[in-house]
Design a protein around this motif. Structure first.
Motif, mmCIF file in Angstrom:
data_model
loop_
_atom_site.group_PDB
_atom_site.id
_atom_site.type_symbol
_atom_site.label_atom_id
_atom_site.label_comp_id
_atom_site.label_asym_id
_atom_site.label_seq_id
_atom_site.Cartn_x
_atom_site.Cartn_y
_atom_site.Cartn_z
ATOM 1 N N THR A 54 0.788 -1.235 0.000
ATOM 2 C CA THR A 54 0.000 0.000 0.000
ATOM 3 C C THR A 54 0.816 1.279 0.000
ATOM 4 O O THR A 54 0.267 2.361 -0.181
ATOM 5 C CB THR A 54 -0.956 0.032 1.210
ATOM 6 N N VAL A 55 2.131 1.188 0.216
ATOM 7 C CA VAL A 55 2.980 2.378 0.179
ATOM 8 C C VAL A 55 4.385 1.977 -0.259
ATOM 9 O O VAL A 55 4.904 0.942 0.158
ATOM 10 C CB VAL A 55 3.017 3.103 1.545
ATOM 11 N N THR A 56 4.967 2.792 -1.119
ATOM 12 C CA THR A 56 6.327 2.554 -1.585
ATOM 13 C C THR A 56 7.253 3.629 -1.030
ATOM 14 O O THR A 56 6.966 4.828 -1.145
ATOM 15 C CB THR A 56 6.399 2.559 -3.124
ATOM 16 N N ALA A 57 8.374 3.191 -0.442
ATOM 17 C CA ALA A 57 9.408 4.103 0.054
ATOM 18 C C ALA A 57 10.533 4.141 -0.970
ATOM 19 O O ALA A 57 11.162 3.113 -1.250
ATOM 20 C CB ALA A 57 9.927 3.642 1.408
ATOM 21 N N MET A 66 0.207 15.214 -4.374
ATOM 22 C CA MET A 66 0.815 15.284 -3.046
ATOM 23 C C MET A 66 1.412 13.932 -2.694
ATOM 24 O O MET A 66 0.732 12.906 -2.742
ATOM 25 C CB MET A 66 -0.234 15.678 -2.005
ATOM 26 N N ILE A 67 2.705 13.936 -2.349
ATOM 27 C CA ILE A 67 3.380 12.716 -1.922
ATOM 28 C C ILE A 67 3.949 12.931 -0.524
ATOM 29 O O ILE A 67 3.992 14.047 -0.019
ATOM 30 C CB ILE A 67 4.501 12.301 -2.903
ATOM 31 N N GLY A 68 4.386 11.849 0.109
ATOM 32 C CA GLY A 68 4.931 11.942 1.455
ATOM 33 C C GLY A 68 6.450 11.940 1.451
ATOM 34 O O GLY A 68 7.094 11.479 0.504
ATOM 35 N N GLY A 69 7.012 12.475 2.527
ATOM 36 C CA GLY A 69 8.456 12.454 2.710
ATOM 37 C C GLY A 69 8.839 11.514 3.826
ATOM 38 O O GLY A 69 8.003 10.815 4.403
ATOM 39 N N GLY A 70 10.114 11.493 4.156
ATOM 40 C CA GLY A 70 10.596 10.651 5.233
ATOM 41 C C GLY A 70 10.256 11.223 6.593
ATOM 42 O O GLY A 70 10.085 12.437 6.746
ATOM 43 N N ARG A 123 7.715 8.893 0.014
ATOM 44 C CA ARG A 123 6.744 7.819 0.231
ATOM 45 C C ARG A 123 5.519 8.071 -0.642
ATOM 46 O O ARG A 123 4.912 9.143 -0.568
ATOM 47 C CB ARG A 123 6.355 7.729 1.709
ATOM 48 N N ILE A 124 5.173 7.072 -1.426
ATOM 49 C CA ILE A 124 4.029 7.157 -2.340
ATOM 50 C C ILE A 124 2.974 6.149 -1.891
ATOM 51 O O ILE A 124 3.250 4.954 -1.779
ATOM 52 C CB ILE A 124 4.428 6.833 -3.794
ATOM 53 N N GLY A 125 1.774 6.622 -1.631
ATOM 54 C CA GLY A 125 0.680 5.737 -1.278
ATOM 55 C C GLY A 125 -0.030 5.230 -2.513
ATOM 56 O O GLY A 125 -0.198 5.955 -3.497
#
Length: 395
Positions: A307-310, A335-339, A349-351
């Motif tokens: 469900t999420v790729t780092a 919108m993507i996530g960071g560390g 981090r991509i959901g």
């Protein structure tokens, strides 16, 4: 290059919240209803049945109108007395947070750690439990979104049951997207979630509690030092106020429950196994595409989350991590996530959950990533062709 295919709105490719399922969007336009009464109770109970189906349990399920962390704290503060020992499996930010909850409520927490991107082996957990024979519970997270790792919680639960300790599980970022079997695996307390893999809105949290956990609660020497996060309080309102359609000790959001119900129905109509396989297939294709672009993913394939790729950032662009994310957001409206914590500035981090676990969302994300890295001077290969080839080959 502009890959904005979604208009002016921002598309959520973060590890949660995620994009809403269309069935949820339809519910949001309906009128407000009361959160109690004879007309409401059957609706709420149907939502509980759907939640139980995703948990795969015949045990009791109820809803908390809270963030997932509050539901986790409810389990820890109710099922463990101050001074009792628990073993926490820690391999990232959110599993450490679960351990911290134990620290804050007076539990003697023994941590068994793994490095970021790795898992604690079931054998190691068993060793720690053997060395701490007075432990009363194991605390674990199924899907560690801070590192993009899925933990072997089925095996952890087996170890916990063999050692006769409770198994308390955070399934917040996996519920509805990763295989879960509350009864079959012997889980005692599990927290799911609405606005990650189910694609619903926040505001209601499904919780499953085993008979063994209720027995542990009844046999406590001391009362939990809490009202709202006290399972005894929830037990009392479930038993005494169910007749008036209000089996909870506070106001809840009817629309959160109605949206959850719609999202859970959609998941079950897709078929849980089909849904889990879709997440696995799409995630694997996305990771391979990221590597084809010239980047690396953090965990090994054996433990990579569905469900999420780092994505590991090359050291040369650590200083530009924020710029990459801002280009994704401002230029491409993605919108993507960071560390987080030790990985701040070192990973992205991509959901890919619910509707975003699809070509429609991941192809533009890959194209936008390539362009955003280009803005900081890092030329990447195309990842879209690899993704489409992988998906075609797996269909």
């Amino acid at each position: 290059m502009n890959t904005n295919l979604f208009g002016e709105r921002v598309v959520l490719m973060i590890p949660g919240p995620t994009e809403l399922h269309p069935a949820v969007q339809r519910v949001l336009s309906t009128p407000i209803v009361a959160h109690y009464g004879p007309d409401w109770l059957p609706v709420y109970e149907e939502a509980l049945k759907l939640a139980a189906s995703i948990f795969k349990t015949n045990s009791e399920v109820f809803m908390m109108p809270t963030p997932g962390t509050v539901a986790l704290e409810t389990g820890v503060i109710s099922l463990l007395e101050p001074g009792e020992k628990a073993v926490a499996v820690v391999n990232g930010f959110f599993s450490e947070r679960l351990a911290e909850i134990g620290d804050h409520v007076g539990v003697n927490v023994v941590r068994v750690n793994a490095r970021e991107g790795e898992t604690v082996s079931p054998d190691k957990l068993d060793e720690v439990l053997k060395a701490n024979a007075d432990a009363k519970a194991v605390l674990a997270v199924q899907n560690e979104t801070s590192t993009g790792v899925v933990n072997p919680v089925r095996e952890y639960a087996k170890v916990a049951n063999e050692r006769d300790v409770l198994f308390i599980l955070d399934a917040i970022s996996s519920y509805g997207g990763v295989d879960l079997d509350f009864d079959g695996w012997g889980i005692d307390y599990c927290v799911g979630y609405a606005n990650k893999c189910l694609g619903s809105i926040p505001g209601t949290v499904p919780v499953a509690v085993s008979g063994r956990a209720w027995d542990k609660l009844r046999n406590r020497r001391t009362k939990p030092a809490s009202f709202f996060t006290n399972l005894n309080v929830w037990r009392r309102y479930i038993d005494e106020w169910k007749g008036i359609g209000h089996p909870y000790p506070t106001t809840i959001s009817p629309h959160a429950v109605l949206c959850f119900k719609a999202a859970a129905q959609a998941a079950l109509e897709e078929g849980l196994e089909n849904r889990y396989q879709r997440h696995l297939r799409v995630a694997a294709a996305f990771r391979r595409s990221v590597r084809a672009m010239g980047l690396e993913t953090l965990p090994s394939e054996a433990v990579a989350s569905p469900t999420v790729t780092a994505i590991q950032l090359p050291a040369a662009v650590w200083k530009d991590a924020g710029k990459i994310s801002q280009t994704m957001l401002k230029k491409h409206r993605i919108m993507i996530g960071g560390g987080i914590a030790a990985l701040h500035g070192k990973i992205l981090r991509i959901g890919h959950m619910c509707v975003t676990a699809s070509t429609r969302y991941l192809v533009p994300t890959l194209a936008a990533l390539r362009d955003s890295f280009n803005t900081v001077g890092l030329e990447l290969n195309d990842g879209v062709e690899t993704f489409m080839s992988e998906i075609a080959g797996k269909d």
